[in-house]
Design an enzyme around this catalytic site. Structure first.
Site, PDB file in Angstrom:
ATOM      1  N   ASP A  21      -7.797  -2.758  -5.314  1.00  0.00           N
ATOM      2  CA  ASP A  21      -7.261  -1.576  -5.986  1.00  0.00           C
ATOM      3  C   ASP A  21      -8.107  -0.344  -5.657  1.00  0.00           C
ATOM      4  O   ASP A  21      -9.318  -0.453  -5.474  1.00  0.00           O
ATOM      5  CB  ASP A  21      -7.247  -1.842  -7.499  1.00  0.00           C
ATOM      6  CG  ASP A  21      -6.352  -0.867  -8.245  1.00  0.00           C
ATOM      7  OD1 ASP A  21      -5.577  -0.121  -7.598  1.00  0.00           O
ATOM      8  OD2 ASP A  21      -6.432  -0.846  -9.487  1.00  0.00           O
ATOM      9  N   GLY A  24      -5.483   4.521  -3.058  1.00  0.00           N
ATOM     10  CA  GLY A  24      -4.881   5.843  -3.271  1.00  0.00           C
ATOM     11  C   GLY A  24      -5.911   6.827  -3.781  1.00  0.00           C
ATOM     12  O   GLY A  24      -6.033   7.947  -3.270  1.00  0.00           O
ATOM     13  N   HIS A  38      -5.196   3.382   2.487  1.00  0.00           N
ATOM     14  CA  HIS A  38      -4.750   2.032   2.871  1.00  0.00           C
ATOM     15  C   HIS A  38      -5.353   1.641   4.226  1.00  0.00           C
ATOM     16  O   HIS A  38      -5.741   0.497   4.433  1.00  0.00           O
ATOM     17  CB  HIS A  38      -3.225   1.966   2.921  1.00  0.00           C
ATOM     18  CG  HIS A  38      -2.579   2.248   1.592  1.00  0.00           C
ATOM     19  ND1 HIS A  38      -3.015   1.685   0.419  1.00  0.00           N
ATOM     20  CD2 HIS A  38      -1.534   3.053   1.244  1.00  0.00           C
ATOM     21  CE1 HIS A  38      -2.284   2.115  -0.592  1.00  0.00           C
ATOM     22  NE2 HIS A  38      -1.375   2.952  -0.115  1.00  0.00           N
ATOM     23  N   ARG A  72       7.119   2.372  -5.031  1.00  0.00           N
ATOM     24  CA  ARG A  72       6.397   3.582  -4.579  1.00  0.00           C
ATOM     25  C   ARG A  72       7.294   4.392  -3.661  1.00  0.00           C
ATOM     26  O   ARG A  72       8.366   3.947  -3.269  1.00  0.00           O
ATOM     27  CB  ARG A  72       5.121   3.172  -3.859  1.00  0.00           C
ATOM     28  CG  ARG A  72       4.147   2.533  -4.812  1.00  0.00           C
ATOM     29  CD  ARG A  72       2.784   2.403  -4.206  1.00  0.00           C
ATOM     30  NE  ARG A  72       1.878   1.865  -5.213  1.00  0.00           N
ATOM     31  CZ  ARG A  72       0.575   1.775  -5.079  1.00  0.00           C
ATOM     32  NH1 ARG A  72       0.000   2.183  -3.960  1.00  0.00           N
ATOM     33  NH2 ARG A  72      -0.174   1.280  -6.040  1.00  0.00           N
ATOM     34  N   LEU A 132     -11.339 -21.242   7.041  1.00  0.00           N
ATOM     35  CA  LEU A 132     -11.025 -20.460   5.836  1.00  0.00           C
ATOM     36  C   LEU A 132      -9.512 -20.297   5.774  1.00  0.00           C
ATOM     37  O   LEU A 132      -8.875 -20.036   6.799  1.00  0.00           O
ATOM     38  CB  LEU A 132     -11.683 -19.069   5.947  1.00  0.00           C
ATOM     39  CG  LEU A 132     -11.275 -18.021   4.905  1.00  0.00           C
ATOM     40  CD1 LEU A 132     -11.910 -18.333   3.548  1.00  0.00           C
ATOM     41  CD2 LEU A 132     -11.708 -16.617   5.335  1.00  0.00           C
ATOM     42  N   SER A 197      -2.394  -7.639 -13.772  1.00  0.00           N
ATOM     43  CA  SER A 197      -1.270  -7.034 -13.042  1.00  0.00           C
ATOM     44  C   SER A 197      -0.326  -8.032 -12.365  1.00  0.00           C
ATOM     45  O   SER A 197       0.008  -7.870 -11.187  1.00  0.00           O
ATOM     46  CB  SER A 197      -1.784  -6.031 -11.996  1.00  0.00           C
ATOM     47  OG  SER A 197      -2.443  -4.967 -12.628  1.00  0.00           O
TER      48      SER A 197
HETATM   49  C1  FPP Z   1      -3.948  -0.726  -3.984  1.00  0.00           C
HETATM   50  O1  FPP Z   1      -4.462   0.575  -4.027  1.00  0.00           O
HETATM   51  C2  FPP Z   1      -3.603  -1.109  -2.614  1.00  0.00           C
HETATM   52  C3  FPP Z   1      -2.327  -1.375  -2.160  1.00  0.00           C
HETATM   53  C4  FPP Z   1      -1.147  -1.295  -3.017  1.00  0.00           C
HETATM   54  C5  FPP Z   1      -2.072  -1.714  -0.740  1.00  0.00           C
HETATM   55  C6  FPP Z   1      -3.128  -2.605  -0.155  1.00  0.00           C
HETATM   56  C7  FPP Z   1      -3.037  -2.580   1.311  1.00  0.00           C
HETATM   57  C8  FPP Z   1      -4.093  -2.744   2.137  1.00  0.00           C
HETATM   58  C9  FPP Z   1      -5.471  -2.998   1.676  1.00  0.00           C
HETATM   59  C10 FPP Z   1      -3.960  -2.639   3.593  1.00  0.00           C
HETATM   60  C11 FPP Z   1      -2.957  -3.533   4.211  1.00  0.00           C
HETATM   61  C12 FPP Z   1      -3.124  -4.947   3.927  1.00  0.00           C
HETATM   62  C13 FPP Z   1      -3.578  -5.846   4.799  1.00  0.00           C
HETATM   63  C14 FPP Z   1      -3.617  -7.289   4.439  1.00  0.00           C
HETATM   64  C15 FPP Z   1      -4.077  -5.445   6.108  1.00  0.00           C
HETATM   65  P1  FPP Z   1      -3.631   1.691  -4.747  1.00  0.00           P
HETATM   66  O2  FPP Z   1      -2.792   2.390  -3.730  1.00  0.00           O
HETATM   67  O3  FPP Z   1      -2.889   1.096  -5.898  1.00  0.00           O
HETATM   68  O4  FPP Z   1      -4.770   2.635  -5.261  1.00  0.00           O
HETATM   69  P2  FPP Z   1      -4.721   3.621  -6.508  1.00  0.00           P
HETATM   70  O5  FPP Z   1      -4.661   2.750  -7.735  1.00  0.00           O
HETATM   71  O6  FPP Z   1      -5.997   4.370  -6.388  1.00  0.00           O
HETATM   72  O7  FPP Z   1      -3.510   4.510  -6.344  1.00  0.00           O
END
Ligand code: FPP
Length: 245
Positions: A21, A24, A38, A72, A132, A197
């Site tokens: 998390d 963003g 991301h 989103r 793994l 969540s």
């Molecule tokens: C949460 O942060 C993150 C996501 C919803 C997307 C996660 C994606 C990646 C880490 C990259 C792609 C995945 C792989 C496996 C390569 P958020 O956007 O909810 O952050 P915020 O709460 O600050 O808005």
């Protein structure tokens, strides 16, 4: 010992799951578009895999995209999907060379053909690897997974394949998407939020939770190691007392 749960007082968890998390927020506090967070988050994914492998963890589950994340903006969803395809395309070979087995849990019907193809390719190629197991939770929802299991169990009961007295906790576990994966010993959530969540709801009944303040793009190998150390200090009793466990 309970099904799928490793014994208490083991220093190294068998299965670590991470709610990644804060991508963003990492980007917006820098005045950058969210996708940059991301992208940075994908680097943390690489580090987490390395750290898990180095620590001797056998299963690493990453909550990469929830069923709710489809809500989103179209732009952000499109960018995350592009990033995911890029990641699968560019990393599968290297992960394979490192002995990583890739599995995806979630609702595959939501992905486009190209993405499903890349997922299947990654899973098939790495199927026999043992170092793994990397479980990517994609378009995943714990309640949906349990609902699917309930439906499948009901269907088998109606068909007469299953007697009602055969329905127990082990059987339910075997109808989940994670049927081949032990329950997580440790769930780490980054960015200071303290919620589950809709992640691994059934499987996390006795999981230790560690919340860290770092945003996911800032998450380092040492943060993974610190979470493992924290896990080592926890006493797992599975509802029993210290005396009678
Ligand atoms: C949460 O942060 C993150 C996501 C919803 C997307 C996660 C994606 C990646 C880490 C990259 C792609 C995945 C792989 C496996 C390569 P958020 O956007 O909810 O952050 P915020 O709460 O600050 O808005």
């Amino acid at each position: 010992m309970m099904r799928g749960v490793s014994d208490h007082n083991v220093a190294t968890p068998v299965h670590v799951a991470i709610i990644m998390d804060g991508n963003g927020r990492w980007a917006t506090t820098r005045g950058l578009p969210r996708i940059m967070g991301h992208r940075k988050g994908a680097d943390s994914v690489r580090r987490a895999i390395q750290a898990a492998s180095d620590c001797g963890v056998s299963y690493l589950t990453l909550f990469a995209f929830s069923s709710e994340n489809w809500n989103r903006s179209k732009d952000e969803v499109g960018e995350i999907m592009r990033l995911l395809r890029y990641y699968l395309h560019s990393e599968t070979e290297e992960l394979h060379a490192k002995g990583v087995k890739i599995c995806v849990v979630g609702d595959r019907t939501k992905f486009d053909k190209e993405t499903v193809g890349l997922i299947e390719l990654a899973e098939n190629k790495t199927f026999d690897n043992k170092q793994l197991t990397l479980v990517l939770a994609l378009s995943y929802s714990g309640r949906q997974e349990i609902t699917w299991a309930v439906r499948a169990i009901a269907e088998d009961a109606v068909q007469g394949v299953l007697n009602l007295d055969e329905i127990n906790e082990d059987l339910v576990s075997n109808y989940l998407l994670t049927r081949d994966i032990p329950d997580p010993d440790l769930i780490i959530r980054t960015s200071g939020e303290q919620r589950i969540s809709n992640f691994l709801l059934w499987q996390s009944a006795y999981t230790e939770l560690v919340f860290v303040d770092q945003l996911w793009p800032d998450f380092q190998e040492k943060d993974f190691q610190a979470a493992i150390e924290e896990f080592g200090t926890r006493e797992r009793r599975y509802g029993r007392t210290v005396e009678n466990r």
